[in-house]
Write an enzyme that holds these catalytic residues in place. Structure first.
Site, short mmCIF file in Angstrom:
data_model
loop_
_atom_site.label_atom_id
_atom_site.label_comp_id
_atom_site.label_asym_id
_atom_site.label_seq_id
_atom_site.Cartn_x
_atom_site.Cartn_y
_atom_site.Cartn_z
N GLU A 162 5.99 -12.57 23.58
CA GLU A 162 6.16 -13.49 22.46
C GLU A 162 6.91 -14.77 22.82
O GLU A 162 6.69 -15.80 22.21
CB GLU A 162 6.89 -12.78 21.31
CG GLU A 162 6.08 -11.70 20.61
CD GLU A 162 4.94 -12.28 19.81
OE1 GLU A 162 5.12 -13.33 19.17
OE2 GLU A 162 3.84 -11.68 19.85
N SER A 428 2.59 36.72 -16.24
CA SER A 428 3.45 37.91 -16.14
C SER A 428 4.65 37.73 -15.23
O SER A 428 5.56 38.57 -15.23
CB SER A 428 2.62 39.11 -15.65
OG SER A 428 1.70 39.50 -16.63
#
Length: 732
Positions: A162, A428
């Protein structure tokens, strides 16, 4: 006076002029000539020159020619001077214009003395109980890292690709700009940019992403300020923690975790090169989307690093021979469900978050992975057959510490957390609260109740098998999940008592105090149910399920540490023993027989809601409580998925691994109320042959056994399964 002197010998002015030289009175001419007027000198001199020239003698012509040549030479120098002068003036005005332009754009920025690097949005690192990273939350996706924590080749990868002159320029690199312009012209397109790392940092910190000359000027101004304010290493550290890498990752730590599943300090040269190349175009070069392009770009970075001497030729060779690859996503990303839960409750423990924090959780990474695999594998294998699309799992220690939590089949496809948020009918699996209310009012596991048809108003609940056992003990009734017995108990103790009992154990969802509450018709979450069952496993102490064990700031300061958070005793120890004895029978003769794990005392309860919309199983040992829910998000009925089949299978698959290698822990009070093993040969856990034929050919069932009969009733779960389904392969 003729000679103009006075008596004292002084001279007097004499205005006499010769005749013919003037006019007027006394012969004196006092009028102004052109030469005496402003501007008249030039004209006068010109005429005088002409008069003089006409009077000059011809021999003077030669000298006049030389003076004319010299005059032309002077005029030529003046023209060159004028050009130089004009260029100097234009340059000066250009400088003034540029300075004005810079001043104008600088005026659009905050005053330099007020400029400050904005705070980075805080990151929340969520860790497992062993300190490993589960997930990051926050806008950045990763914590701040110091440049000294990183291997030297990682920051250098960004410099190499860069801004190779980063350590020599002053924030703006004219050489780099000219090089970029040359590259762009030769390649007939925008091939390179001239922005330095400092300029990119300035844009990320202060400016918008727009592409304009105005923004570039402001970028350059801010870059100069940054270079004045910070050292090169400080600038590079700021850059590495702010740059965007795609996929919601801001900063090199977030990117390393996102793409390689590891901290930035452990990345290889090849991985560092891929990260360095990624910032040019995060969307296009993301390795999990376009691996060939990412590897090609990384190769360019490796070459640049070698050229600048940042890595050795051998390092470059290895990096090119073994290019980086993104880490494969493990399972369905279930750790994100844990992270979401953490974020939901974090405000309860810390106030405003100003900087990075670390949250320590109670989750075990191995158990989390095991739970995810057990759930997903079962759904992949049998979900289609049973028309089951989703599931949830919660596993916690008896003190409420969550060890594993799965909120769905695949987090990437659905972020809805079914473990903590979905409210479904428990069927249940809610019955233990009914039985506990009865035990607290004098019932015991050996109390006998009638299993027979019952009608309450217009409601007539039935057993799942449509068969009735007659008089049965509560121990047997709960193990076989007989609906009529549960409803009778609910009527005896009262619906409000059942609701109060469930709430005392930790159920927080709204419960309807009606007759059907005994069969689990009020909706609850899996997390609530598992938390409530924990009181049975720990001897009667109510718990608040928790996942956050502590919170620290990035500097190690403790912001929160969990203390005692139990609800105190909510069940009498004797009642705990009776409940554990009854629910233990579920693994012995009841609906969870196939979930039994040899060597361990286990207890639990299955549950299935109306029309098979929900299938549950919550079971526990003395050291771990785990609950499973299966169903469909839209409430579509399953194809007879019940608590006794898929949920029990998932539970056993998970718990077998979770309990492996541990010393078995007895269930509190179980031994006192444990039923003595039957020794008679007539004991069975399946219907008698007469009953089988009766069910197949429509013959009346055999008479129901009495409480003192040697034979145990069949394990016909009223809401889970029956023998016919087993016989013909239905409901397996």
């Amino acid at each position: 006076m003729a000679n103009g002197r006075g008596r004292d010998g002084r001279g007097e002015p004499n205005f006499d002029v010769p005749e013919g030289r003037g006019a007027g009175r006394g012969g004196a001419d006092l009028r102004l000539s052109r030469a005496d007027r402003p501007g008249g000198g030039v004209a006068s001199r010109s005429r005088d020159s002409e008069d003089a020239g006409s009077r000059r003698a011809k021999p003077a012509a030669k000298g006049g020619a030389r003076r004319g040549a010299s005059s032309k030479k002077v005029r030529r120098r003046s023209l060159l001077g004028r050009v130089v002068y004009a260029g100097w003036v234009l340059g000066l005005w250009a400088v003034v214009g540029i300075a004005g332009l810079i001043a104008y754009h600088a005026s659009q920025l905050p005053p330099i003395d007020q400029l400050a690097v904005p705070k980075r949005p805080p990151n929340i690192a969520i860790l497992a109980s062993d300190g490993s990273l589960l997930a990051n939350r926050g806008e950045t996706g990763g914590r701040v890292v110091g440049i000294k924590e990183l291997p030297s080749y990682l920051p250098r990868a960004f410099v190499a690709i860069e801004d190779r002159r980063f350590y020599s320029h002053f924030g703006v690199d004219p050489v780099g700009i000219l090089r970029a312009i040359g590259q762009n012209l030769t390649r007939r397109g925008v091939a390179q940019g001239g922005s330095t790392l400092t300029q990119q940092l300035a844009k990320n910190l202060f400016l918008t992403p727009e592409r304009s000359a105005s923004r570039k000027i402001q970028e350059a101004i801010l870059a100069l300020w940054l270079e004045h304010k910070y050292s090169k290493d400080e600038l590079l550290e700021l850059y590495l923690n702010r740059v965007y890498f795609g996929a919601g990752a801001y900063g090199v730590e977030a990117a390393a975790q996102r793409y390689f599943g590891k901290p930035a300090k452990t990345v290889s040269v090849a991985e560092a090169a891929m990260l360095g190349g990624l910032v040019q175009a995060p969307s296009r070069l993301a390795p999990n989307r376009n691996l060939p392009a990412a590897q090609a770009r990384a190769a360019q970075v490796v070459a640049a690093m070698q050229e600048l001497g940042f890595i050795t030729a051998q390092d470059a060779k290895v990096a090119l021979a073994q290019p980086a690859r993104p880490a494969s996503t493990r399972g369905g990303g279930s750790a994100n469900y844990v992270a979401d839960l953490v974020m939901d409750v974090l405000d309860d423990f810390v106030g405003t978050i100003e900087g990075d924090i670390v949250v320590q959780t109670t989750v075990d990474t191995n158990l989390q992975a095991t739970a995810e695999k057990a759930l997903v594998d079962e759904l992949n294998a049998k979900g289609g057959r049973y028309n089951v699309g989703q599931g949830a799992l919660v596993s916690m220690r008896p003190d409420g510490a969550i060890r594993a939590l799965i909120g769905g089949r695949d987090y990437a496809q659905s972020q809805f957390n079914r473990a903590t948020t979905a409210k479904r009918q428990p069927g249940s699996s809610f019955k233990p609260f009914v039985y506990l209310a009865a035990v607290e009012r004098g019932a015991t596991p050996d109390t006998v109740k009638e299993d027979a048809p019952i009608k309450i108003g217009n409601w007539q609940p039935e057993n799942y098998s449509h068969q009735y056992e007659g008089p049965v003990t509560l121990r047997t009734a709960l193990a076989l999940s007989l609906n009529t017995v549960a409803v009778r108990l609910g009527q005896e103790v009262g619906a409000k008592a059942v609701v109060q009992t469930a709430q005392r154990l930790g159920i927080t969802s709204a419960l309807q105090a009606n007759g059907s509450i005994a069969l689990g018709t009020s909706e609850v979450t899996p997390l609530e149910m598992v938390g409530a069952y924990s009181a049975f496993a720990n001897g009667g102490t109510g718990v608040i399920p928790y996942v956050v064990a502590g919170v620290k700031a990035a500097d190690g300061k403790v912001l929160y540490k969990r203390g005692e958070g139990a609800l105190g005793r909510v069940i009498d120890p004797n009642a705990v023993g009776m409940m554990n004895a009854m629910m233990h029978e579920t693994f012995v003769i009841g609906t969870a027989k196939k979930g039994d794990i040899p060597g361990w005392d286990l207890a639990g309860k299955t549950g299935t809601s109306q029309d098979f919309r929900d299938a549950w199983f919550i079971g526990y040992s003395g050291s771990l409580v785990t609950g499973i829910w299966l169903g469909n998000d839209d409430g579509e009925p399953t194809k007879k998925a019940s608590g006794g089949n898929l949920p029990v299978e998932i539970w056993k698959s998970y718990m077998s691994v979770a309990l492996k290698g541990q010393t078995p822990v007895p269930l509190p009070g179980l031994n006192r109320w444990r039923k003595a093993p039957e020794t008679t040969a007539s004991v069975a856990s399946a219907p008698s042959p007469g009953n089988i034929l009766g069910q197949i050919f429509g013959e009346p069932p055999a008479p129901a056994p009495r409480p003192n009969a040697a034979r145990r009733p069949a394990a016909r779960d009223s809401d889970d399964r029956n023998f016919i389904e087993k016989l013909f392969g239905i409901g397996e």
